[in-house]
Design a protein around this motif. Structure first.
Motif, short mmCIF file in Angstrom:
data_model
loop_
_atom_site.label_atom_id
_atom_site.label_comp_id
_atom_site.label_asym_id
_atom_site.label_seq_id
_atom_site.Cartn_x
_atom_site.Cartn_y
_atom_site.Cartn_z
N SER A 98 0.84 -1.19 0.00
CA SER A 98 0.00 0.00 0.00
C SER A 98 0.88 1.25 0.00
CB SER A 98 -0.86 -0.05 1.26
OG SER A 98 -1.86 0.92 1.24
N GLU A 124 -8.03 -3.08 -6.91
CA GLU A 124 -8.61 -2.90 -5.56
C GLU A 124 -8.11 -1.62 -4.89
OE1 GLU A 124 -7.13 -6.33 -3.51
OE2 GLU A 124 -8.41 -7.74 -4.58
N ARG A 141 -2.44 6.97 12.18
CA ARG A 141 -1.38 6.87 11.16
C ARG A 141 -0.05 7.52 11.57
NH1 ARG A 141 -1.25 8.17 6.61
NH2 ARG A 141 -0.54 6.19 5.75
N TYR A 168 2.73 4.71 11.67
CA TYR A 168 3.62 4.67 10.49
C TYR A 168 4.48 5.91 10.35
CZ TYR A 168 -0.53 1.85 9.31
OH TYR A 168 -1.59 1.01 9.34
N TYR A 189 -8.12 4.97 6.06
CA TYR A 189 -7.40 4.44 7.21
C TYR A 189 -7.38 5.44 8.37
CZ TYR A 189 -6.07 1.23 3.54
OH TYR A 189 -6.11 0.34 2.50
N1 LLP Z 1 -6.20 -5.17 -1.48
C1 LLP Z 1 -5.63 -5.83 -0.46
C2 LLP Z 1 -5.54 -7.28 -0.49
C3 LLP Z 1 -5.09 -5.09 0.63
O1 LLP Z 1 -4.51 -5.74 1.63
C4 LLP Z 1 -5.18 -3.67 0.63
C5 LLP Z 1 -4.65 -2.89 1.75
C6 LLP Z 1 -5.82 -3.04 -0.47
C7 LLP Z 1 -6.31 -3.82 -1.50
C8 LLP Z 1 -5.98 -1.57 -0.56
O2 LLP Z 1 -4.76 -0.90 -0.60
P1 LLP Z 1 -4.75 0.68 -0.88
O3 LLP Z 1 -5.21 0.89 -2.29
O4 LLP Z 1 -5.64 1.32 0.09
O5 LLP Z 1 -3.34 1.05 -0.68
N2 LLP Z 1 -3.44 1.15 7.36
C9 LLP Z 1 -2.41 1.46 6.39
C10 LLP Z 1 -2.69 0.81 5.05
C11 LLP Z 1 -2.89 -0.69 5.14
C12 LLP Z 1 -3.22 -1.32 3.82
C13 LLP Z 1 -3.62 -2.73 3.96
N3 LLP Z 1 -4.05 -3.39 2.75
C14 LLP Z 1 -2.26 2.97 6.29
O6 LLP Z 1 -2.92 3.70 7.00
O7 LLP Z 1 -1.41 3.45 5.52
#
Ligand code: LLP
Length: 439
Positions: free
Chosen positions: A220, A299, A338, A342, A397
């Motif tokens: 991500s 996704e 966050r 992070y 998030y």
């Molecule tokens: N698909 C899967 C299998 C995932 O595990 C994730 C995110 C996504 C899609 C969506 O990813 P995005 O497009 O949002 O980057 N809490 C953290 C981010 C954790 C992401 C976990 N998986 C933050 O606040 O940066």
């Protein structure tokens, strides 16, 4: 599965600023609504989202993939508000879920969207698999051979065939925070790509499993598009082999992970979301050339929701300790974790600007840990108790990772649509908080 799910918004690509927050005179607005008035009406801490920005961002993905059979499956975990899920479902969104709870959210938001759900996650439980099988979701993204065994057992018990994609680990490195990087061999996610062929071969024996696809997700907040293309290219190679083996692979899920710019650079050009999505789609399309006819899934979560939202908070007080000035706000790490988790950067704006000279401050919450901060040594306009601040890029998030730590109620949420604002989640009460407890 149908090809129509990747339709464009029909409005053409009218460029929209990267964030919906802007000043009218001295007061900060979300689209057409004054944040000062929202604070008055709903109190703080308050999450504020722009419906227009969310639709725009989601629409960028739909438009970028409109030329091919594709479904944009919004990652529910980024912001799982029912009102937002419903809005996206009305645009034809699919959904990427990671729990039975998220499945229930999609069901409440839109029953018809259930058939566009993919179920990811490294530890699915029996009840979750059952619920998803009964709901008739599009596909399970399976993370291990053991899980595949469980899926077959549950499919047989329910008398349905389970469509699945093995989540492969392409061993591609992508620059991001170590906690949210997932695509390396050393991570807990997916199965090593080299082992996948054997696993598909063994599953061919089960009539309850339908090897419909292959999936990948490398992490991500990845801002370069090349790692996505590299991962998909590896998947394309595997798909070729699987087809040779007689598997009818029809779906490829390229995962989420496209990043945004949290930091406003004075030297670099402003973040151009439309261009970023076009680059991303072009990189994927190139890597997908070798795939032949497949239904492509993506996704995105953060990219859709993050910049559409902000967390508004009121200054409780300003305190001097030695050389440091602390701005203590009524929002805390339980509302937006966050920065603590992070070391993430969120820009902070005064809701009423032009009130004082700039100073260097730490912006912190009232929780009993030093990790409870939003910013260290941030230069911003001088503030005093009672002033309102907005933490930017908190639409993804933020609320979805909120907790009740320190027995704090979770914030309320408002969805702004042009000139109108609607409460989409009321502030929790202490009674809500303790309702499940037994004395
Ligand atoms: N698909 C899967 C299998 C995932 O595990 C994730 C995110 C996504 C899609 C969506 O990813 P995005 O497009 O949002 O980057 N809490 C953290 C981010 C954790 C992401 C976990 N998986 C933050 O606040 O940066």
């Amino acid at each position: 599965m149908n090809a129509r799910t990747a339709k464009g918004t029909g409005k053409g690509a009218v460029a929209v600023a990267a964030r919906p927050f802007h000043y009218r005179g001295r007061v900060l607005y979300c689209d057409g609504v004054s944040l000062a008035q929202l604070a008055e009406a709903h109190g703080t801490p308050l999450y504020v989202y722009s419906a227009k920005q969310i639709r725009y961002r989601f629409g960028l993905f739909q438009e970028a993939f409109a030329g091919r059979e594709a479904t944009v499956c919004y990652a529910v975990k980024a912001n799982s508000s029912l009102a937002i899920l419903r809005m996206l479902a009305e645009m034809g969104a699919g959904f990427d879920i990671v729990s039975g709870g998220e499945l229930e959210r999609v069901r409440l938001a839109s029953k018809t969207a259930l058939k566009r759900v993919v179920f990811s996650g490294a530890g699915k439980q029996e009840w979750e698999i059952d619920a998803a099988l009964k709901a008739g979701i599009l596909m399970f993204n399976v993370e291990s051979e053991a899980e595949l065994g469980l899926l077959a057992t549950r499919a047989e018990a329910l008398g349905v065939r389970a469509r699945f994609a093995l989540r492969v680990n392409p061993d591609v490195f992508a620059e991001t925070h170590p906690y949210i990087s997932t695509g390396l061999g050393s991570h807990k996610f997916g199965v090593e790509i080299g082992l996948a062929r054997g696993i598909y071969r063994r599953t061919a024996r089960s009539k309850w499993l339908d090897a419909a696809g292959v999936s990948v997700h490398i992490g991500s907040q990845i801002r370069a598009v090349e790692p996505f293309a590299a991962a998909l290219a590896r998947v394309a190679g595997l798909v070729g082999e699987l087809r040779e083996d007689g598997h009818k692979i029809r779906v490829v899920d390229a995962g989420g992970g496209l990043g945004i710019d949290y930091l406003d650079s004075p030297t670099e050009p402003k973040f151009d979301a439309a261009r970023k999505v076009r680059e991303y789609a072009a990189a994927l399309a190139k890597a997908a050339e070798r795939l032949g006819a497949v239904h492509l899934l993506v996704e995105p979560g953060r990219f859709v929701a993050a910049q559409a939202g902000g967390l508004m908070t009121r200054v409780i007080g300003v305190k001097q300790n030695g050389a440091k000035t602390f701005v203590i706000t009524d929002a805390a790490m339980n509302d937006l974790i966050r920065p603590a988790l992070y070391q993430a950067h969120h820009e902070i704006l005064p809701v009423r600007r032009g009130r004082g000279a700039s100073t260097k401050v730490d912006v912190v919450g009232p929780i009993c840990e030093s990790g409870d901060f939003f910013a260290h040594d941030r230069v911003m306009e001088r503030v005093k108790a009672g002033d309102l601040l907005l933490l930017l890029d908190a639409g993804a998030y933020g609320m979805s990772q909120a907790s009740n730590y320190n027995t704090r109620v979770r914030a309320a949420e408002v969805l702004v649509d042009e000139d109108e604002a609607r409460l989409i989640r009321r502030r929790e009460t202490l009674r809500d908080l303790m309702a499940a407890e037994i004395l």
